[in-house]
Design an enzyme around this catalytic site. Structure first.
Site, PDB file in Angstrom:
ATOM      1  N   LYS A   1       8.495  -3.232  -9.400  1.00  0.00           N
ATOM      2  CA  LYS A   1       7.170  -2.902  -8.884  1.00  0.00           C
ATOM      3  C   LYS A   1       6.142  -2.884 -10.013  1.00  0.00           C
ATOM      4  O   LYS A   1       5.091  -3.533  -9.920  1.00  0.00           O
ATOM      5  CB  LYS A   1       7.199  -1.542  -8.188  1.00  0.00           C
ATOM      6  CG  LYS A   1       5.847  -1.070  -7.679  1.00  0.00           C
ATOM      7  CD  LYS A   1       5.929   0.311  -7.044  1.00  0.00           C
ATOM      8  CE  LYS A   1       6.093   1.379  -8.094  1.00  0.00           C
ATOM      9  NZ  LYS A   1       5.997   2.753  -7.525  1.00  0.00           N
TER      10      LYS A   1
ATOM     11  N   ASP B   1       5.143  -1.545  -3.378  1.00  0.00           N
ATOM     12  CA  ASP B   1       5.335  -0.105  -3.473  1.00  0.00           C
ATOM     13  C   ASP B   1       5.604   0.417  -2.070  1.00  0.00           C
ATOM     14  O   ASP B   1       5.856  -0.352  -1.140  1.00  0.00           O
ATOM     15  CB  ASP B   1       4.125   0.573  -4.121  1.00  0.00           C
ATOM     16  CG  ASP B   1       2.878   0.477  -3.259  1.00  0.00           C
ATOM     17  OD1 ASP B   1       2.917  -0.174  -2.192  1.00  0.00           O
ATOM     18  OD2 ASP B   1       1.850   1.069  -3.645  1.00  0.00           O
TER      19      ASP B   1
END
Length: 226
Positions: free
Chosen positions: A138, A156
Protein backbone atom coordinates in the site's frame (compact mmCIF):
# COMPACT_ATOMS: atom_id res chain seq x y z
CA UNK A 1 -35.85 3.93 -8.65
CA UNK A 2 -32.32 2.55 -8.62
CA UNK A 3 -33.16 -0.80 -10.24
CA UNK A 4 -34.16 0.58 -13.69
CA UNK A 5 -31.12 2.86 -13.63
CA UNK A 6 -28.78 -0.05 -12.88
CA UNK A 7 -30.36 -2.17 -15.62
CA UNK A 8 -29.80 0.70 -18.04
CA UNK A 9 -26.17 1.15 -16.96
CA UNK A 10 -25.45 -2.56 -17.41
CA UNK A 11 -25.99 -2.13 -21.15
CA UNK A 12 -22.78 -0.10 -21.30
CA UNK A 13 -19.19 -1.44 -21.09
CA UNK A 14 -18.06 -1.87 -17.50
CA UNK A 15 -15.23 0.67 -17.86
CA UNK A 16 -17.71 3.29 -19.07
CA UNK A 17 -19.88 2.79 -15.99
CA UNK A 18 -16.90 2.96 -13.64
CA UNK A 19 -15.57 6.14 -15.25
CA UNK A 20 -19.00 7.75 -15.00
CA UNK A 21 -19.13 6.90 -11.30
CA UNK A 22 -15.57 8.12 -10.75
CA UNK A 23 -16.41 11.46 -12.30
CA UNK A 24 -19.40 11.84 -9.97
CA UNK A 25 -17.24 10.91 -6.98
CA UNK A 26 -14.58 13.39 -8.11
CA UNK A 27 -17.14 16.19 -8.31
CA UNK A 28 -18.48 15.40 -4.86
CA UNK A 29 -15.03 14.97 -3.30
CA UNK A 30 -13.92 18.39 -4.54
CA UNK A 31 -15.45 19.95 -1.44
CA UNK A 32 -13.82 17.50 1.01
CA UNK A 33 -10.52 17.80 2.85
CA UNK A 34 -7.98 15.66 0.99
CA UNK A 35 -5.93 12.91 2.69
CA UNK A 36 -2.84 14.22 4.48
CA UNK A 37 -0.32 12.41 2.26
CA UNK A 38 -1.95 13.85 -0.86
CA UNK A 39 -1.76 17.37 0.59
CA UNK A 40 1.92 16.90 1.43
CA UNK A 41 2.72 15.53 -2.03
CA UNK A 42 0.88 18.42 -3.69
CA UNK A 43 2.90 20.97 -1.72
CA UNK A 44 6.29 19.41 -2.33
CA UNK A 45 6.88 16.87 -5.08
CA UNK A 46 9.44 14.98 -3.03
CA UNK A 47 9.34 11.16 -2.84
CA UNK A 48 11.15 11.22 0.51
CA UNK A 49 8.51 13.41 2.15
CA UNK A 50 5.74 11.29 0.65
CA UNK A 51 7.40 8.11 1.96
CA UNK A 52 7.93 9.42 5.48
CA UNK A 53 4.44 10.93 5.69
CA UNK A 54 3.04 7.55 4.56
CA UNK A 55 4.87 5.87 7.43
CA UNK A 56 3.43 8.41 9.87
CA UNK A 57 -0.10 8.00 8.49
CA UNK A 58 -0.38 4.28 9.26
CA UNK A 59 -3.01 3.72 11.98
CA UNK A 60 -3.22 7.49 12.48
CA UNK A 61 -5.88 10.07 11.69
CA UNK A 62 -5.17 12.56 8.90
CA UNK A 63 -5.17 15.64 11.14
CA UNK A 64 -2.60 14.07 13.47
CA UNK A 65 -0.49 12.91 10.52
CA UNK A 66 -0.52 16.37 8.97
CA UNK A 67 0.55 18.08 12.18
CA UNK A 68 3.26 15.51 12.94
CA UNK A 69 4.61 15.66 9.38
CA UNK A 70 4.82 19.45 9.52
CA UNK A 71 6.77 19.38 12.80
CA UNK A 72 9.12 16.67 11.60
CA UNK A 73 9.82 18.16 8.17
CA UNK A 74 10.51 21.56 9.70
CA UNK A 75 13.32 19.91 11.62
CA UNK A 76 14.49 17.56 8.86
CA UNK A 77 13.16 17.28 5.30
CA UNK A 78 15.80 14.99 3.79
CA UNK A 79 17.54 11.76 4.87
CA UNK A 80 20.85 13.44 5.74
CA UNK A 81 19.17 15.93 8.07
CA UNK A 82 16.95 13.19 9.51
CA UNK A 83 19.95 11.12 10.59
CA UNK A 84 21.21 14.06 12.60
CA UNK A 85 18.17 13.72 14.86
CA UNK A 86 18.25 11.17 17.66
CA UNK A 87 15.33 8.75 18.14
CA UNK A 88 13.95 10.62 21.15
CA UNK A 89 13.85 13.87 19.19
CA UNK A 90 11.92 12.24 16.35
CA UNK A 91 9.55 10.57 18.79
CA UNK A 92 8.79 13.92 20.37
CA UNK A 93 8.21 15.59 17.00
CA UNK A 94 5.81 12.94 15.67
CA UNK A 95 3.88 12.19 18.86
CA UNK A 96 0.96 11.32 19.10
CA UNK A 97 0.92 9.31 15.85
CA UNK A 98 0.22 5.64 16.37
CA UNK A 99 3.26 3.53 17.32
CA UNK A 100 5.41 6.66 17.34
CA UNK A 101 8.44 4.98 18.93
CA UNK A 102 8.48 2.21 16.35
CA UNK A 103 7.92 4.71 13.53
CA UNK A 104 10.84 6.85 14.70
CA UNK A 105 13.11 3.80 14.42
CA UNK A 106 11.68 2.92 10.99
CA UNK A 107 12.22 6.49 9.73
CA UNK A 108 15.86 6.43 10.83
CA UNK A 109 16.45 3.00 9.28
CA UNK A 110 14.87 4.05 5.97
CA UNK A 111 16.86 7.29 5.91
CA UNK A 112 20.09 5.41 6.60
CA UNK A 113 19.46 2.90 3.82
CA UNK A 114 18.53 5.63 1.34
CA UNK A 115 21.95 7.17 1.91
CA UNK A 116 24.04 4.00 2.08
CA UNK A 117 22.29 1.88 -0.54
CA UNK A 118 20.48 4.26 -2.89
CA UNK A 119 22.87 7.22 -3.27
CA UNK A 120 20.69 9.49 -1.16
CA UNK A 121 17.56 9.14 -3.29
CA UNK A 122 14.35 7.23 -2.63
CA UNK A 123 14.26 4.24 -5.01
CA UNK A 124 11.58 4.37 -7.66
CA UNK A 125 10.62 0.72 -8.07
CA UNK A 126 8.07 -1.36 -6.19
CA UNK A 127 10.59 -4.07 -5.35
CA UNK A 128 13.12 -1.64 -3.87
CA UNK A 129 10.52 0.22 -1.84
CA UNK A 130 9.21 -3.06 -0.44
CA UNK A 131 12.71 -3.86 0.78
CA UNK A 132 12.38 -1.13 3.43
CA UNK A 133 11.27 -2.27 6.87
CA UNK A 134 7.79 -0.89 7.59
CA UNK A 135 6.88 -0.41 3.92
CA UNK A 136 4.12 -2.60 2.53
CA UNK A 137 2.54 -2.71 -0.88
CA UNK A 138 0.00 0.00 0.00
CA UNK A 139 2.70 2.49 1.01
CA UNK A 140 5.00 1.54 -1.87
CA UNK A 141 2.26 2.11 -4.46
CA UNK A 142 1.33 5.45 -2.89
CA UNK A 143 4.96 6.60 -3.06
CA UNK A 144 5.22 5.49 -6.69
CA UNK A 145 2.08 7.39 -7.60
CA UNK A 146 2.28 10.57 -5.53
CA UNK A 147 6.06 10.74 -5.26
CA UNK A 148 7.19 9.67 -8.72
CA UNK A 149 4.10 10.01 -10.90
CA UNK A 150 4.28 6.32 -11.77
CA UNK A 151 0.82 4.78 -12.37
CA UNK A 152 0.00 2.59 -9.37
CA UNK A 153 -3.13 1.72 -7.43
CA UNK A 154 -2.79 2.11 -3.68
CA UNK A 155 -5.31 -0.16 -1.97
CA UNK A 156 -6.10 0.90 1.56
CA UNK A 157 -9.23 0.06 3.56
CA UNK A 158 -11.37 2.55 1.59
CA UNK A 159 -10.13 1.45 -1.85
CA UNK A 160 -10.73 -2.16 -0.86
CA UNK A 161 -14.18 -1.59 0.66
CA UNK A 162 -15.90 0.87 -1.68
CA UNK A 163 -15.46 -0.87 -5.08
CA UNK A 164 -16.73 -4.10 -3.49
CA UNK A 165 -19.65 -2.35 -1.81
CA UNK A 166 -20.85 -0.53 -4.93
CA UNK A 167 -20.44 -3.55 -7.20
CA UNK A 168 -17.40 -2.81 -9.34
CA UNK A 169 -15.52 -5.90 -8.16
CA UNK A 170 -15.86 -8.89 -5.86
CA UNK A 171 -12.60 -9.61 -4.09
CA UNK A 172 -11.30 -11.04 -0.82
CA UNK A 173 -7.91 -9.34 -0.39
CA UNK A 174 -6.20 -6.00 -1.12
CA UNK A 175 -3.87 -7.71 -3.60
CA UNK A 176 -6.82 -9.17 -5.50
CA UNK A 177 -8.56 -5.79 -5.39
CA UNK A 178 -5.53 -4.09 -6.93
CA UNK A 179 -5.42 -6.55 -9.82
CA UNK A 180 -9.17 -6.39 -10.50
CA UNK A 181 -9.23 -2.58 -10.41
CA UNK A 182 -6.40 -2.46 -12.94
CA UNK A 183 -8.69 -4.29 -15.37
CA UNK A 184 -11.53 -1.76 -15.21
CA UNK A 185 -9.83 1.57 -14.49
CA UNK A 186 -7.67 3.28 -17.13
CA UNK A 187 -4.04 3.69 -16.11
CA UNK A 188 -4.39 7.46 -16.34
CA UNK A 189 -6.70 7.31 -13.28
CA UNK A 190 -4.69 4.94 -11.10
CA UNK A 191 -2.77 7.57 -9.14
CA UNK A 192 -5.84 9.66 -8.40
CA UNK A 193 -8.00 6.71 -7.33
CA UNK A 194 -6.74 6.46 -3.74
CA UNK A 195 -7.19 10.17 -3.07
CA UNK A 196 -10.74 10.14 -4.42
CA UNK A 197 -11.92 7.00 -2.64
CA UNK A 198 -10.30 7.91 0.68
CA UNK A 199 -11.99 11.33 0.67
CA UNK A 200 -15.26 9.72 -0.46
CA UNK A 201 -14.97 6.95 2.13
CA UNK A 202 -14.23 9.31 5.01
CA UNK A 203 -17.12 11.63 4.22
CA UNK A 204 -19.87 9.68 2.40
CA UNK A 205 -19.30 5.95 1.90
CA UNK A 206 -18.32 5.33 5.50
CA UNK A 207 -17.61 1.82 6.81
CA UNK A 208 -20.58 2.03 9.18
CA UNK A 209 -23.76 3.98 8.43
CA UNK A 210 -22.77 5.33 4.99
CA UNK A 211 -24.54 8.55 4.02
CA UNK A 212 -26.32 7.03 1.03
CA UNK A 213 -28.88 9.83 0.85
CA UNK A 214 -26.10 12.34 0.14
CA UNK A 215 -24.15 10.12 -2.25
CA UNK A 216 -23.88 11.25 -5.88
CA UNK A 217 -23.63 7.65 -7.12
CA UNK A 218 -26.51 6.32 -5.02
CA UNK A 219 -28.45 5.11 -8.06
CA UNK A 220 -25.38 3.32 -9.44
CA UNK A 221 -24.62 1.43 -6.23
CA UNK A 222 -25.29 -2.32 -6.14
CA UNK A 223 -25.70 -2.21 -2.39
CA UNK A 224 -28.84 -0.15 -2.78
CA UNK A 225 -30.77 -3.09 -4.33
CA UNK A 226 -29.64 -5.89 -2.01
Amino acid sequence: MSKPFLRKMRKYPRVTVVLKALKLIENQAASFVLPSVTVISDRKKDPYLVLISCILSLRTKDKTTMEASSRLFEAADNPVAMLKLNPRRIEKLIYPVGFYRNKAAVILDISRRIITEFCGKVPGTLEELLSFKGVGRKTANLVLGLGFGVPAICVDTHVNRIPNRIGWIKTESPEETEEELKKIIPKSRWIQLNTLLVAFGQNICKPVKPLCGLCHIEKMCEKRIK
